[in-house]
Design a protein around this motif. Structure first.
Motif, PDB file in Angstrom:
ATOM      1  N   THR A 176      42.669  45.750  34.706  1.00 51.49           N
ATOM      2  CA  THR A 176      43.468  45.395  35.878  1.00 51.49           C
ATOM      3  C   THR A 176      43.689  43.887  35.918  1.00 51.49           C
ATOM      4  O   THR A 176      42.744  43.105  35.738  1.00 51.49           O
ATOM      5  N   LEU A 177      44.928  43.502  36.152  1.00 47.15           N
ATOM      6  CA  LEU A 177      45.298  42.101  36.369  1.00 47.15           C
ATOM      7  C   LEU A 177      45.683  41.969  37.838  1.00 47.15           C
ATOM      8  O   LEU A 177      46.684  42.526  38.280  1.00 47.15           O
ATOM      9  N   PHE A 178      44.867  41.226  38.605  1.00 45.03           N
ATOM     10  CA  PHE A 178      45.081  41.113  40.045  1.00 45.03           C
ATOM     11  C   PHE A 178      45.967  39.903  40.370  1.00 45.03           C
ATOM     12  O   PHE A 178      45.771  38.809  39.823  1.00 45.03           O
ATOM     13  N   GLY A 179      46.916  40.129  41.296  1.00 45.06           N
ATOM     14  CA  GLY A 179      47.747  39.020  41.793  1.00 45.06           C
ATOM     15  C   GLY A 179      48.378  38.216  40.673  1.00 45.06           C
ATOM     16  O   GLY A 179      48.168  37.006  40.591  1.00 45.06           O
ATOM     17  N   VAL A 180      49.147  38.861  39.836  1.00 48.11           N
ATOM     18  CA  VAL A 180      49.679  38.194  38.645  1.00 48.11           C
ATOM     19  C   VAL A 180      50.605  37.039  39.018  1.00 48.11           C
ATOM     20  O   VAL A 180      51.243  37.027  40.073  1.00 48.11           O
TER      21      VAL A 180
END
Length: 324
Positions: A176-180
């Motif tokens: 998961t990549l948060f707040g890209v």
């Protein structure tokens, strides 16, 4: 007790002396550092902070080989040819001082990651889509049910994996990549570590491309950060000027109040114009005549009272400009 104390002191002195003479640790690097496959050649380079008499290479903590050195060399190279599965492990090096006696500590370990092309690459998917706005959360899934022991997420342009994770029972992992942000834009791939042996990995799988779209600018906002900075500076100047004005008015009001209190005290002399006498003195050395002018001021007191002040006498100077 005395012999024990002496022994403790001597032991402490020996420890302090050994620490004072301790050599700085070397560092170890791999060339190439990535993209190594079975059968390739790799060079391990031990970098020396001090002249060394000899350098030793360790494989998984066990001695492997030694190289004699001279004073001019600042690195020792060890070659691994025809990389095999058992070579995909951790390595360290250490050296014997040439000018300063003693043996250094071992370097930090480096891992030789080897790719085995006989294993199938993992699958990969990206969700929700490849083009997203800033601040979105992105998930990248990788899978290989049969061989995957641990999965790694790679991004083009980075020498090392950016994330790693153990798979679930179905052989799938979710990164998961948060707040890209726009910095997260790029091409991603996965690989997995092959269970049961060494640091052996699968080839990189197919790629997915992520594009992060910056948020649109607010209409009418052409200045950006510079305008915000100017607004802050101007606001502080205005606040300072208002503070100075308020402070000045306060000081003047206090001074006026004190003056009024002083005038209202008993015995204070009146400064009425009727009680002021003006006298002008001659301004040159020539003989001049003076005329006494009397200004009669109507009295406000009743007639016959003795408290009526005498009319003020005003002296003026009349200059005769002609010859005498």
């Amino acid at each position: 007790m005395a012999p024990m104390a002496v022994a403790l002191i001597l032991g402490w002195c020996l420890v302090a002396a050994s620490r004072a003479q301790q050599l700085p640790r070397p560092s170890l690097s791999l060339h190439p550092s990535q993209g190594v496959s079975l059968g390739d050649n790799v060079t391990l380079r031990c970098h020396l902070p001090r002249p060394a008499a000899w350098v030793e290479l360790y494989k998984e903590g066990k001695w492997r080989s030694r190289k004699e050195m001279d004073q001019e060399q600042d690195a020792a190279e060890f070659s691994l040819t025809g990389i095999k599965q058992e070579d995909a492990v951790r390595y360290q090096c250490q050296y014997q001082g040439l000018e300063q006696p003693g043996t250094s500590e071992k370097s930090d370990p480096v891992e030789l990651l080897v790719t085995d092309d006989r294993y199938p690459p993992p699958g990969i998917s990206l969700s929700p889509k490849e083009h997203v706005e800033m601040g979105s959360n992105i998930t990248i899934q990788c899978w290989n049910k049969k061989y995957g022991a641990a999965f790694l997420l790679h991004k083009d342009g980075h020498s090392a994996p950016i994330q790693h994770q153990e798979p679930d029972d179905g052989g799938t992992v979710t990164f998961t990549l948060f707040g890209v942000t726009p910095a997260d834009s790029g091409t991603y791939r996965c690989s997995y570590r092959i269970g049961g042996c060494c640091l052996l990995f699968s080839p990189l799988g197919d790629n997915v491309t992520l594009e992060v779209i910056p948020r649109p600018a607010i209409p009418g906002d052409n200045g950006g950060a510079s305008r915000d900075l100017v607004a802050v500076v101007v606001g502080r100047w205005v606040a300072a000027i208002v503070f100075i004005i308020i402070l000045t008015i306060s000081v003047l009001l206090v001074a006026q109040r004190r003056q009024m209190q002083s005038d209202e005290r008993p015995g204070a002399t009146s400064r009425s114009p009727e009680a002021v006498q003006f006298q002008v003195f001659p301004g040159d050395s020539e003989g001049l005549t003076y005329a006494q002018l009397q200004a009669v001021t109507p009295s406000t007191h009743p007639h016959g009272t003795s408290t009526t002040p005498e009319p003020p006498t005003i002296y003026a100077e009349v200059g005769m400009g002609g010859p005498r």
